[in-house]
Design a protein around this motif. Structure first.
Motif, mmCIF file in Angstrom:
data_model
loop_
_atom_site.group_PDB
_atom_site.id
_atom_site.type_symbol
_atom_site.label_atom_id
_atom_site.label_comp_id
_atom_site.label_asym_id
_atom_site.label_seq_id
_atom_site.Cartn_x
_atom_site.Cartn_y
_atom_site.Cartn_z
ATOM 1 N N LYS A 2 0.851 -1.187 0.000
ATOM 2 C CA LYS A 2 0.000 0.000 0.000
ATOM 3 C C LYS A 2 0.889 1.240 0.000
ATOM 4 C CE LYS A 2 -4.129 1.426 2.381
ATOM 5 N NZ LYS A 2 -4.774 1.440 3.671
ATOM 6 N N ILE A 3 0.690 2.097 -0.992
ATOM 7 C CA ILE A 3 1.591 3.228 -1.200
ATOM 8 C C ILE A 3 0.803 4.534 -1.164
ATOM 9 C CG2 ILE A 3 3.202 4.283 -2.842
ATOM 10 C CD1 ILE A 3 3.513 1.218 -3.839
ATOM 11 N N GLY A 4 1.169 5.416 -0.256
ATOM 12 C CA GLY A 4 0.463 6.687 -0.107
ATOM 13 C C GLY A 4 1.091 7.777 -0.965
ATOM 14 N N ILE A 5 0.273 8.471 -1.736
ATOM 15 C CA ILE A 5 0.744 9.600 -2.557
ATOM 16 C C ILE A 5 0.429 10.881 -1.800
ATOM 17 C CG2 ILE A 5 0.517 10.781 -4.785
ATOM 18 C CD1 ILE A 5 -0.400 8.113 -5.972
ATOM 19 N N VAL A 6 1.491 11.611 -1.472
ATOM 20 C CA VAL A 6 1.391 12.702 -0.509
ATOM 21 C C VAL A 6 2.057 13.955 -1.084
ATOM 22 C CG1 VAL A 6 2.156 13.403 1.793
ATOM 23 C CG2 VAL A 6 1.493 11.031 1.375
ATOM 24 N N GLY A 7 1.588 15.122 -0.690
ATOM 25 C CA GLY A 7 2.241 16.360 -1.113
ATOM 26 C C GLY A 7 1.304 17.525 -0.888
ATOM 27 N N PHE A 8 1.823 18.722 -1.112
ATOM 28 C CA PHE A 8 0.991 19.895 -0.938
ATOM 29 C C PHE A 8 -0.027 19.998 -2.075
ATOM 30 C CE2 PHE A 8 4.886 20.914 1.428
ATOM 31 C CZ PHE A 8 4.302 21.081 2.677
ATOM 32 N N ALA A 9 -1.066 20.807 -1.836
ATOM 33 C CA ALA A 9 -2.119 20.972 -2.827
ATOM 34 C C ALA A 9 -1.534 21.415 -4.160
ATOM 35 C CB ALA A 9 -3.139 21.996 -2.336
ATOM 36 N N GLN A 10 -2.128 20.968 -5.237
ATOM 37 C CA GLN A 10 -1.781 21.390 -6.597
ATOM 38 C C GLN A 10 -0.371 20.977 -7.011
ATOM 39 O OE1 GLN A 10 -4.810 22.130 -7.450
ATOM 40 N NE2 GLN A 10 -4.677 24.240 -8.104
ATOM 41 N N SER A 11 0.148 19.909 -6.425
ATOM 42 C CA SER A 11 1.482 19.471 -6.832
ATOM 43 C C SER A 11 1.396 18.421 -7.942
ATOM 44 C CB SER A 11 2.261 18.921 -5.630
ATOM 45 O OG SER A 11 1.571 17.844 -5.042
ATOM 46 N N GLY A 12 0.196 17.888 -8.145
ATOM 47 C CA GLY A 12 0.011 16.900 -9.207
ATOM 48 C C GLY A 12 -0.237 15.497 -8.690
ATOM 49 N N LEU A 62 -0.513 -9.874 -13.672
ATOM 50 C CA LEU A 62 0.621 -9.110 -13.135
ATOM 51 C C LEU A 62 0.435 -8.918 -11.634
ATOM 52 C CD1 LEU A 62 0.630 -6.405 -15.942
ATOM 53 C CD2 LEU A 62 2.435 -8.092 -15.583
ATOM 54 N N ALA A 63 1.520 -8.616 -10.939
ATOM 55 C CA ALA A 63 1.402 -8.259 -9.527
ATOM 56 C C ALA A 63 0.651 -6.930 -9.434
ATOM 57 C CB ALA A 63 2.785 -8.145 -8.905
ATOM 58 N N ALA A 64 0.126 -6.631 -8.257
ATOM 59 C CA ALA A 64 -0.634 -5.392 -8.105
ATOM 60 C C ALA A 64 -0.189 -4.644 -6.858
ATOM 61 C CB ALA A 64 -2.125 -5.701 -8.006
ATOM 62 N N VAL A 65 -0.275 -3.323 -6.924
ATOM 63 C CA VAL A 65 -0.043 -2.500 -5.736
ATOM 64 C C VAL A 65 -1.229 -1.563 -5.561
ATOM 65 C CG1 VAL A 65 2.479 -2.535 -5.810
ATOM 66 C CG2 VAL A 65 1.243 -0.783 -7.078
ATOM 67 N N GLU A 66 -1.409 -1.097 -4.342
ATOM 68 C CA GLU A 66 -2.515 -0.182 -4.072
ATOM 69 C C GLU A 66 -1.958 1.221 -3.871
ATOM 70 O OE1 GLU A 66 -5.076 -1.523 -0.936
ATOM 71 O OE2 GLU A 66 -5.973 0.451 -0.686
ATOM 72 N N TYR A 67 -2.506 2.178 -4.609
ATOM 73 C CA TYR A 67 -2.103 3.573 -4.448
ATOM 74 C C TYR A 67 -3.232 4.353 -3.775
ATOM 75 C CZ TYR A 67 1.843 2.769 -7.591
ATOM 76 O OH TYR A 67 3.006 2.305 -8.165
ATOM 77 N N VAL A 68 -2.854 5.198 -2.827
ATOM 78 C CA VAL A 68 -3.831 6.042 -2.146
ATOM 79 C C VAL A 68 -3.418 7.495 -2.338
ATOM 80 C CG1 VAL A 68 -5.023 6.454 0.027
ATOM 81 C CG2 VAL A 68 -4.047 4.202 -0.422
ATOM 82 N N ASP A 69 -4.275 8.256 -2.994
ATOM 83 C CA ASP A 69 -4.015 9.674 -3.278
ATOM 84 C C ASP A 69 -4.596 10.481 -2.116
ATOM 85 O OD1 ASP A 69 -4.023 12.285 -4.306
ATOM 86 O OD2 ASP A 69 -5.713 11.880 -5.659
ATOM 87 N N ILE A 70 -3.703 11.009 -1.268
ATOM 88 C CA ILE A 70 -4.139 11.656 -0.032
ATOM 89 C C ILE A 70 -4.074 13.173 -0.182
ATOM 90 C CG2 ILE A 70 -3.726 11.891 2.451
ATOM 91 C CD1 ILE A 70 -2.154 9.082 2.009
ATOM 92 N N ALA A 71 -5.222 13.805 -0.186
ATOM 93 C CA ALA A 71 -5.263 15.261 -0.328
ATOM 94 C C ALA A 71 -5.326 15.919 1.046
ATOM 95 C CB ALA A 71 -6.468 15.643 -1.167
ATOM 96 N N GLY A 72 -5.458 17.221 1.038
ATOM 97 C CA GLY A 72 -5.758 17.907 2.285
ATOM 98 C C GLY A 72 -4.592 18.566 2.970
ATOM 99 N N ILE A 73 -3.435 18.641 2.285
ATOM 100 C CA ILE A 73 -2.323 19.390 2.871
ATOM 101 C C ILE A 73 -2.265 20.714 2.142
ATOM 102 C CG2 ILE A 73 0.098 19.358 3.506
ATOM 103 C CD1 ILE A 73 0.074 16.357 3.150
ATOM 104 N N ALA A 74 -2.843 21.726 2.746
ATOM 105 C CA ALA A 74 -3.103 22.960 2.015
ATOM 106 C C ALA A 74 -1.844 23.790 1.817
ATOM 107 C CB ALA A 74 -4.156 23.763 2.742
ATOM 108 N N SER A 75 -1.020 23.869 2.846
ATOM 109 C CA SER A 75 -0.019 24.923 2.858
ATOM 110 C C SER A 75 1.394 24.381 2.840
ATOM 111 C CB SER A 75 -0.220 25.763 4.115
ATOM 112 O OG SER A 75 0.914 26.571 4.332
ATOM 113 N N SER A 76 2.299 25.139 2.242
ATOM 114 C CA SER A 76 3.710 24.815 2.391
ATOM 115 C C SER A 76 4.472 26.059 2.781
ATOM 116 C CB SER A 76 4.275 24.222 1.100
ATOM 117 O OG SER A 76 4.533 25.241 0.175
ATOM 118 N N GLU A 77 3.773 26.992 3.427
ATOM 119 C CA GLU A 77 4.389 28.246 3.872
ATOM 120 C C GLU A 77 5.480 27.977 4.890
ATOM 121 O OE1 GLU A 77 4.119 31.309 3.125
ATOM 122 O OE2 GLU A 77 2.405 31.296 1.783
ATOM 123 N N PRO A 78 6.690 28.466 4.646
ATOM 124 C CA PRO A 78 7.702 28.339 5.688
ATOM 125 C C PRO A 78 7.249 29.121 6.923
ATOM 126 C CG PRO A 78 8.646 29.173 3.632
ATOM 127 C CD PRO A 78 7.162 29.203 3.476
ATOM 128 N N GLY A 79 7.491 28.578 8.059
ATOM 129 C CA GLY A 79 7.108 29.261 9.292
ATOM 130 C C GLY A 79 5.677 28.971 9.705
#
Ligand SMILES: Nc1nc2c(ncn2[C@@H]2O[C@H](COP(=O)(O)OP(=O)(O)O)[C@@H](O)[C@H]2O)c(=O)[nH]1
Ligand SMILES: [Mg+2]
Length: 365
Positions: A2-12, A62-79
């Protein structure tokens, strides 16, 4: 897996998720979506294609993996340390075997960046800080609870051990070091497994660049040398939008489009291969007229345990495994010829199955 796809909003993230799964989730507008998309993806493997050519089976799996696209990290503002990642989202991230972090490397005026400018290295540092902070908070919370319980009669030896390990964890995190630097005995690792610490998980950093910059991978990767030198971390360059668009084309068009853009190996194969490496997994194959199939196992799995992937009865009733390497098999063309030249070996239950081996089990139930 199980593989989580993570990042700030609008990163793709959702765009990459579409490219990996062949799904077509809307990315046209900022939806403010805070749930997760879940999808299975087949793991491409050229060797399975070749074996399918040879056997012409009724079914190819074929072998299979599970991808989870996790949204909801709005900000990447330093500080912006107070908001952090909502705990619900952190829980979703923890719940994966490893993390793919999607970093925005593409410029696009119509797609706002939450921090106001495109700087993938800065975003990665911020995300990493969030992971460190989150693990730190979990450690601290649990240490407090255990410390409070210490005077009570039901405080066990196991609690005592856990407390000691958590103090070691906290000391590392205080220095902003990831928990995977911790050297733990199996027994100790078991005691903290349930916390699913983020900085213990393998991390694949996917820098998402604009299609105009395809082909500059090496120059971009050079900037990430410090990250890719870290243990259990890899960095790859992707162009999620182009890959997602190509995913919707038929094979011939896709090949043409890939050539035009200068894209090499498709992203689903590259990401899956990186995830297998980082998680220490590989594949063995079963073959026949009915089915040619890939099975994923942790590196180091023995023949008997590997049988359990196929069916518990085969594991229980294990007698022997007939094993041949992929290369020898392809050179010979049939299992019979492999028997004749001795490349098909008989192995016992303790035999460690290697990547790409073709295994035929003998068992009785
Ligand atoms: N130019 C360009 N735009 C992209 C790329 N990847 C994503 N986008 C665009 O960025 C926007 C946000 O993408 P999305 O996948 O929804 O981001 P998420 O918020 O991380 O899930 C969409 O309009 C995408 O089309 C890329 O590689 N190049
Ligand atoms: Mg999304």
């Amino acid at each position: 897996m199980k593989i989580g796809i993570v990042g700030f909003a609008q990163s793709g993230k959702t765009t990459l998720f579409n490219a990996l799964t062949g799904m077509n989730i809307d990315t046209s507008s900022y939806s403010g979506q805070d749930s997760a998309n879940i999808g299975m993806a087949r793991v491409p493997d050229e060797r399975i294609e070749k074996l399918t050519e040879i056997f012409q089976p009724k079914k190819k799996t074929l072998a299979a993996v599970e991808y989870v696209d996790i949204a909801g990290i709005a900000s990447s503002e330093p500080g912006d340390r107070t908001s952090g990642i909502p705990s619900e989202q952190l829980g979703r991230i923890r719940n994966n075997d490893m993390i793919v972090a999607v970093l925005r490397g593409f410029e696009n005026d119509t797609v706002p960046h939450p921090a106001g400018s495109v700087d993938a290295l800065r975003d990665m540092s911020n995300l990493w800080s969030e992971f460190l902070l989150s693990d730190h908070a979990i450690c601290e919370g649990r240490i407090e609870r255990l410390a409070a319980a210490k005077k009570k009669p039901n405080f066990t030896d196991e609690n005592e051990k856990e407390l000691a390990i958590l103090h070691r964890c906290k000391a590392l995190l205080d220095e902003e070091k990831p928990l995977r630097h911790l050297e733990l005995a199996d027994e100790e690792a078991r005691l903290i497994r349930g916390f699913q610490f983020l900085t213990q998980k393998p991390l694949l950093i996917a820098v998402n660049i604009d299609e105009r910059h395809i082909g500059n991978d090496e120059a971009i990767l050079a900037k990430w040398a410090e990250w890719s030198a870290l243990p259990a971390i890899e960095v790859i360059i992707i162009s999620a939008k182009a890959e997602a668009e190509i995913q919707q084309l038929d094979e011939e068009e896709a090949t043409m489009f890939r050539q035009e853009l200068g894209l090499t190996e498709p992203v689903p194969g590259r990401i899956a291969a990186a995830c297998y490496r980082l998680l220490g997994y590989h594949s063995f194959f079963t073959v026949g007229e009915d089915e040619v199939r890939a099975w994923s196992i942790p590196v180091g799995t023995n023949a008997r345990a590997a049988a359990g992937e196929i069916h518990k009865d085969i594991e229980r009733g294990f007698i022997r495994a007939e094993v041949v390497t992929y290369d020898k098999f392809v050179a010979n063309g049939t299992l019979n010829d492999c028997k004749k030249d001795g490349s098909l070996r008989l192995e016992g239950k303790e035999y460690i199955v290697k990547d790409g081996e073709i295994v035929h089990y003998r068992f009785s139930v």
